[in-house]
Design a protein around this motif. Structure first.
Motif, mmCIF file in Angstrom:
data_model
loop_
_atom_site.group_PDB
_atom_site.id
_atom_site.type_symbol
_atom_site.label_atom_id
_atom_site.label_comp_id
_atom_site.label_asym_id
_atom_site.label_seq_id
_atom_site.Cartn_x
_atom_site.Cartn_y
_atom_site.Cartn_z
ATOM 1 N N PRO A 103 0.719 -1.213 -0.188
ATOM 2 C CA PRO A 103 0.031 0.044 0.123
ATOM 3 C C PRO A 103 0.751 1.219 0.029
ATOM 4 N N VAL A 104 0.548 2.230 -0.778
ATOM 5 C CA VAL A 104 1.326 3.342 -1.042
ATOM 6 C C VAL A 104 0.198 4.573 -1.034
ATOM 7 N N ILE A 105 0.509 5.449 0.127
ATOM 8 C CA ILE A 105 -0.259 6.792 0.302
ATOM 9 C C ILE A 105 0.472 7.834 -0.530
ATOM 10 N N ALA A 106 -0.054 8.268 -1.469
ATOM 11 C CA ALA A 106 0.464 9.545 -2.369
ATOM 12 C C ALA A 106 0.074 10.899 -1.697
ATOM 13 N N ILE A 107 0.897 11.643 -0.877
ATOM 14 C CA ILE A 107 0.794 12.781 -0.266
ATOM 15 C C ILE A 107 1.195 13.843 -1.052
ATOM 16 N N GLU A 108 0.222 15.022 -1.088
ATOM 17 C CA GLU A 108 0.799 16.199 -1.814
ATOM 18 C C GLU A 108 0.675 17.540 -1.248
ATOM 19 N N GLU A 109 1.455 18.348 -1.571
ATOM 20 C CA GLU A 109 1.424 19.932 -1.035
ATOM 21 C C GLU A 109 2.019 20.406 -2.189
ATOM 22 N N GLN A 110 1.162 21.425 -2.677
ATOM 23 C CA GLN A 110 1.546 22.489 -3.874
ATOM 24 C C GLN A 110 1.910 21.545 -5.194
ATOM 25 N N ASP A 111 3.121 21.703 -5.376
ATOM 26 C CA ASP A 111 3.632 20.696 -6.445
ATOM 27 C C ASP A 111 4.530 19.595 -6.046
ATOM 28 N N THR A 112 4.696 19.319 -4.742
ATOM 29 C CA THR A 112 5.245 18.087 -4.214
ATOM 30 C C THR A 112 4.555 17.004 -3.915
ATOM 31 N N ILE A 113 4.858 15.593 -4.448
ATOM 32 C CA ILE A 113 4.207 14.642 -4.244
ATOM 33 C C ILE A 113 5.250 13.533 -3.688
ATOM 34 N N VAL A 114 4.799 12.840 -2.641
ATOM 35 C CA VAL A 114 5.616 11.760 -2.070
ATOM 36 C C VAL A 114 4.641 10.534 -1.853
ATOM 37 N N GLY A 115 5.263 9.460 -2.177
ATOM 38 C CA GLY A 115 4.507 8.138 -1.944
ATOM 39 C C GLY A 115 5.057 7.635 -0.709
ATOM 40 N N LEU A 116 4.158 7.405 0.277
ATOM 41 C CA LEU A 116 4.409 6.684 1.739
ATOM 42 C C LEU A 116 3.992 5.187 1.756
ATOM 43 N N ALA A 117 4.969 4.505 1.689
ATOM 44 C CA ALA A 117 4.474 2.836 1.761
ATOM 45 C C ALA A 117 4.352 2.464 3.086
ATOM 46 N N VAL A 118 3.194 1.936 3.433
ATOM 47 C CA VAL A 118 2.714 1.307 4.538
ATOM 48 C C VAL A 118 2.546 -0.156 4.764
ATOM 49 N N ASP A 119 2.272 -0.491 5.874
ATOM 50 C CA ASP A 119 2.148 -2.079 6.224
ATOM 51 C C ASP A 119 0.682 -2.426 5.719
ATOM 52 N N GLU A 120 -0.299 -1.635 6.122
ATOM 53 C CA GLU A 120 -1.797 -1.949 5.855
ATOM 54 C C GLU A 120 -2.498 -0.708 5.978
ATOM 55 N N ILE A 121 -3.465 -0.584 4.934
ATOM 56 C CA ILE A 121 -4.561 0.428 5.134
ATOM 57 C C ILE A 121 -5.777 0.080 5.988
ATOM 58 N N GLY A 122 -6.272 1.066 6.797
ATOM 59 C CA GLY A 122 -7.224 0.682 7.676
ATOM 60 C C GLY A 122 -8.609 1.299 7.341
ATOM 61 N N GLY A 123 -8.434 2.081 6.347
ATOM 62 C CA GLY A 123 -9.963 2.697 5.845
ATOM 63 C C GLY A 123 -10.081 4.276 6.055
ATOM 64 N N MET A 124 -11.000 4.801 5.439
ATOM 65 C CA MET A 124 -11.285 6.111 5.588
ATOM 66 C C MET A 124 -12.489 6.340 6.850
ATOM 67 N N HIS A 125 -12.206 7.158 7.447
ATOM 68 C CA HIS A 125 -13.277 7.350 8.569
ATOM 69 C C HIS A 125 -13.246 8.830 9.132
ATOM 70 N N TRP A 126 -14.641 9.254 9.506
ATOM 71 C CA TRP A 126 -14.932 10.939 9.767
ATOM 72 C C TRP A 126 -14.346 10.666 11.326
ATOM 73 N N LEU A 127 -13.530 11.635 11.668
ATOM 74 C CA LEU A 127 -13.020 11.790 13.209
ATOM 75 C C LEU A 127 -13.282 13.191 13.662
ATOM 76 N N ASP A 128 -13.509 13.067 14.933
ATOM 77 C CA ASP A 128 -13.864 14.291 15.813
ATOM 78 C C ASP A 128 -12.433 14.833 16.192
ATOM 79 N N VAL A 129 -12.133 15.942 15.517
ATOM 80 C CA VAL A 129 -10.773 16.652 16.050
ATOM 81 C C VAL A 129 -10.651 17.270 17.329
#
Length: 176
Positions: A103-129
């Motif tokens: 699993p690779v998470i591609a994060i982006e800010e402005q014109d910079t993108i980096v792929g973050l390789a992780v062990d396992e994806i847990g899913g998308m969740h709405w969280l109360d900050v």
């Protein structure tokens, strides 16, 4: 009456305390995932370009670069670096790349993108900050990249740590 899609509220077997989950999509959407040390983290969805699972042979190793970097990846015609997020955060356990997909998470800010390789994806969740707390018992190597944490289980001392993708992308650690 329409029901929400499953990805908005997580699975019915979520181990979160109920007050941490937002029943309606009024909180902030986060991606939950694990690194090789079995620690759980989250990233704000707005900073994620995409999440992909790919064969390790799609990551091209590059000699003489930081040991944090697994190599490069062609992401829709753009070559990006892919890093072992666990090692970037100071973990000693390298990501297992001897498997069918990473699993690779591609994060982006402005014109910079980096792929973050992780062990396992847990899913998308709405969280109360509003329940986000200052991180505790955090290694010095990880502290600059955290925005806070949610306590999942006080007895087991389990927490979900929120990463700061801007701090990760702007880190001088990439040059090391």
């Amino acid at each position: 009456m329409m029901s929400k899609p499953d990805f908005l509220g997580g699975s019915g077997q979520d181990h979160f305390r109920p007050e941490l989950q937002v029943e309606s999509p009024e909180g902030e959407l986060h991606l939950r995932f694990f690194i090789p040390s079995h620690q759980e983290f989250a990233l704000l969805a707005t900073g994620i370009r995409e999440v992909i699972e790919l064969s390790p042979d799609k990551i091209t190793p590059i000699p003489n670069v930081s040991p944090l970097l697994l190599g490069t990846l062609n992401l829709r015609g753009r070559v990006i670096w892919v890093a072992d997020l666990g090692q970037f955060l100071g973990g000693t356990t390298a990501l297992n790349t001897d498997r069918a997909e990473i699993p690779v998470i591609a994060i982006e800010e402005q014109d910079t993108i980096v792929g973050l390789a992780v062990d396992e994806i847990g899913g998308m969740h709405w969280l109360d900050v509003q329940h986000l707390m200052a991180p505790t018992n955090v290694p010095d190597t990880m502290a600059p990249f955290l925005r806070g944490e949610w306590l999942l289980d006080a007895h087991k001392k389990q927490c979900l740590r929120l990463l700061d993708q801007t701090a990760i992308l702007r880190s001088a650690r990439w040059a090391g």
